[in-house]
Design a protein around this motif. Structure first.
Motif, PDB file in Angstrom:
ATOM      1  N   LEU A 189       1.742  12.586  49.516  1.00 52.91           N
ATOM      2  CA  LEU A 189       0.729  13.628  49.301  1.00 52.91           C
ATOM      3  C   LEU A 189      -0.517  13.444  50.160  1.00 52.91           C
ATOM      4  CD1 LEU A 189       0.952  14.045  45.425  1.00 52.91           C
ATOM      5  CD2 LEU A 189       1.482  15.785  47.137  1.00 52.91           C
ATOM      6  N   ILE A 192      -1.845  16.431  52.155  1.00 54.06           N
ATOM      7  CA  ILE A 192      -2.362  17.492  51.293  1.00 54.06           C
ATOM      8  C   ILE A 192      -3.743  17.119  50.776  1.00 54.06           C
ATOM      9  CG2 ILE A 192      -2.000  18.683  49.083  1.00 54.06           C
ATOM     10  CD1 ILE A 192       1.031  18.409  49.687  1.00 54.06           C
ATOM     11  N   ARG A 193      -3.933  15.888  50.384  1.00 51.37           N
ATOM     12  CA  ARG A 193      -5.216  15.439  49.848  1.00 51.37           C
ATOM     13  C   ARG A 193      -6.345  15.551  50.865  1.00 51.37           C
ATOM     14  NH1 ARG A 193      -4.326  16.319  44.754  1.00 51.37           N
ATOM     15  NH2 ARG A 193      -3.245  14.688  43.604  1.00 51.37           N
ATOM     16  N   THR A 199       1.402  22.300  51.326  1.00 56.35           N
ATOM     17  CA  THR A 199       2.513  21.924  50.455  1.00 56.35           C
ATOM     18  C   THR A 199       3.267  20.748  51.069  1.00 56.35           C
ATOM     19  OG1 THR A 199       3.998  23.511  51.528  1.00 56.35           O
ATOM     20  CG2 THR A 199       2.802  24.271  49.563  1.00 56.35           C
ATOM     21  N   PRO A 200       3.993  19.968  50.265  1.00 58.61           N
ATOM     22  CA  PRO A 200       4.723  18.799  50.779  1.00 58.61           C
ATOM     23  C   PRO A 200       5.731  19.147  51.869  1.00 58.61           C
ATOM     24  CG  PRO A 200       4.576  18.694  48.395  1.00 58.61           C
ATOM     25  CD  PRO A 200       4.069  20.047  48.788  1.00 58.61           C
ATOM     26  N   VAL A 250       6.009  15.009  42.732  1.00 56.89           N
ATOM     27  CA  VAL A 250       5.126  15.198  43.879  1.00 56.89           C
ATOM     28  C   VAL A 250       4.443  16.557  43.793  1.00 56.89           C
ATOM     29  CG1 VAL A 250       5.073  15.526  46.384  1.00 56.89           C
ATOM     30  CG2 VAL A 250       6.363  13.622  45.406  1.00 56.89           C
ATOM     31  N   ASP A 251       5.205  17.587  43.434  1.00 57.70           N
ATOM     32  CA  ASP A 251       4.663  18.942  43.346  1.00 57.70           C
ATOM     33  C   ASP A 251       3.600  19.045  42.266  1.00 57.70           C
ATOM     34  OD1 ASP A 251       4.898  21.742  44.303  1.00 57.70           O
ATOM     35  OD2 ASP A 251       5.502  22.129  42.238  1.00 57.70           O
ATOM     36  N   THR A 253       1.870  16.581  40.841  1.00 59.53           N
ATOM     37  CA  THR A 253       0.722  15.731  41.147  1.00 59.53           C
ATOM     38  C   THR A 253      -0.149  16.361  42.222  1.00 59.53           C
ATOM     39  OG1 THR A 253       2.078  13.778  40.640  1.00 59.53           O
ATOM     40  CG2 THR A 253       0.022  13.403  41.830  1.00 59.53           C
ATOM     41  N   GLY A 254       0.483  16.991  43.200  1.00 52.09           N
ATOM     42  CA  GLY A 254      -0.266  17.605  44.288  1.00 52.09           C
ATOM     43  C   GLY A 254      -1.096  18.801  43.879  1.00 52.09           C
ATOM     44  N   ARG A 255      -0.831  19.379  42.711  1.00 49.33           N
ATOM     45  CA  ARG A 255      -1.602  20.526  42.210  1.00 49.33           C
ATOM     46  C   ARG A 255      -2.884  20.108  41.501  1.00 49.33           C
ATOM     47  NH1 ARG A 255       1.710  25.279  41.820  1.00 49.33           N
ATOM     48  NH2 ARG A 255       3.846  24.831  42.463  1.00 49.33           N
ATOM     49  N   ALA A 264      -5.461  20.280  47.675  1.00 48.60           N
ATOM     50  CA  ALA A 264      -4.450  20.221  46.626  1.00 48.60           C
ATOM     51  C   ALA A 264      -3.486  21.367  46.868  1.00 48.60           C
ATOM     52  CB  ALA A 264      -5.081  20.335  45.240  1.00 48.60           C
ATOM     53  N   ILE A 265      -2.299  21.270  46.286  1.00 47.85           N
ATOM     54  CA  ILE A 265      -1.344  22.369  46.376  1.00 47.85           C
ATOM     55  C   ILE A 265      -1.893  23.556  45.599  1.00 47.85           C
ATOM     56  CG2 ILE A 265       0.999  23.110  45.792  1.00 47.85           C
ATOM     57  CD1 ILE A 265       1.852  20.189  46.003  1.00 47.85           C
TER      58      ILE A 265
END
Length: 315
Positions: A189, A192-193, A199-200, A250-251, A253-255, A264-265
């Motif tokens: 991630l 993204i951060r 998105t991943p 991953v999805d 957590t990325g949000r 963030a997502i």
């Protein structure tokens, strides 16, 4: 005072380690220099290619990686049992793909010249084999051959000399499955951060984007340590999680928006399996073909669990 590397890496505790290397220059490892306008993006491919090449030679698996603008993240698994099971010929063959070895080791690998070696010379070759064998499951040698290769190419391109990396790499032992899972997600991630990807699956030069691309055709990338779930087959080696579950983690957590990170997502994105078309993926086929696709390695080493400790991830 920093602890010596040998005290940080202990295979009796865990085979899993998170390694970070940071670039010391203003021009960064990759990205675009805003002062000169020169782009260094092509260096990301240098790092990815070299990392995966080393993984094919060493008895060290790549679990996750991310090539950032001024640093790299890798999550590695040491497979000492694989190195110990190698024949002298395999050890030398692997090492000679990276180094010339010695005159005697090259003669030993030449079927025509080997009969001419004396008993004392053969003994010397076997001594070299044991040295090389230990190096093939040594993270310090792995990272050294990754970073030195990139530094030389960058120095040549920049027409300069001097230090390219901030000293030696940093490493963290991942002592249980939770730490391993959290660290892998953290690494995947990273783009993204910092706002470099939404998105991943769009995060280039990361392990997660590579895994998603392969999952679309019901496969796992052979250059990365595969996900095997909770398989009881001792002949399989891989990550003790389901790939489908990991991608969802991953999805999700990325949000999560945080005040100390840039990106963030987007919350309005579809779930990762839907937006990447992976809802149609035959997950059972991916798992069932692991043994045939990855049978060249030996059995999975189990992570020794630790309790009552806290783990901190490097940014």
């Amino acid at each position: 005072m920093p602890r010596p590397r040998k005290s940080l890496i202990c295979l009796d505790e865990t085979p899993y380690y998170h390694c970070v290397s940071r670039c010391v220059r203003r021009a960064f490892l990759c990205g675009k220099d805003r002062f000169s306008g020169k782009s260094y993006e092509h260096r990301r491919q240098w790092v990815e290619n070299r990392l995966l090449k080393l993984a094919s030679v060493f008895a060290i698996d790549v679990c996750a990686y991310a090539v950032m603008s001024n640093h790299t993240h890798t999550v590695l698994r040491i497979d000492k049992n694989l190195a110990l099971a190698m024949s002298p010929e395999e050890v030398l063959s692997r090492w000679h793909t990276l180094h010339n070895g010695t005159l005697l080791t090259r003669q030993f690998m030449n079927r025509d010249q080997r009969p001419n070696l004396s008993e004392a010379q053969i003994k010397t070759v076997f001594s070299c084999v044991e040295i090389y064998r230990k190096r093939l499951y040594d993270i310090s040698w792995f990272m050294r051959l990754l970073n030195e290769f990139i530094a030389r190419k960058a120095n040549k391109e920049d027409e300069c000399t001097g230090r390219f990396w901030e000293g030696r790499f940093k490493s963290q032992a991942l002592l249980d499955e939770s730490a391993l899972l959290a660290c892998m997600a953290y690494v995947d991630l990273n783009p993204i951060r910092v706002g470099k990807a939404k998105t991943p699956e769009k995060a280039m030069y990361t392990s997660v984007s590579r895994r998603i691309a392969k999952a679309k055709v019901n496969k796992q990338p052979p250059e990365l340590l595969p996900f095997i779930g909770d398989s009881q087959n001792s002949k399989l080696r891989g990550l003790p999680f389901r790939l489908e579950d990991y991608l969802n983690l991953v999805d999700q957590t990325g949000r999560q928006l945080r005040s100390n990170v840039k990106g963030a997502i987007p919350q309005n994105c579809e779930p990762i399996l839907s937006r990447t078309g992976l809802t149609q993926t035959d997950w059972s086929e991916i798992v069932s073909t692991i043994e045939s696709n990855f049978s060249s390695k030996i059995s999975l080493s189990l992570v020794k669990r630790k309790t009552g400790k806290r783990y901190q991830l490097v940014g």
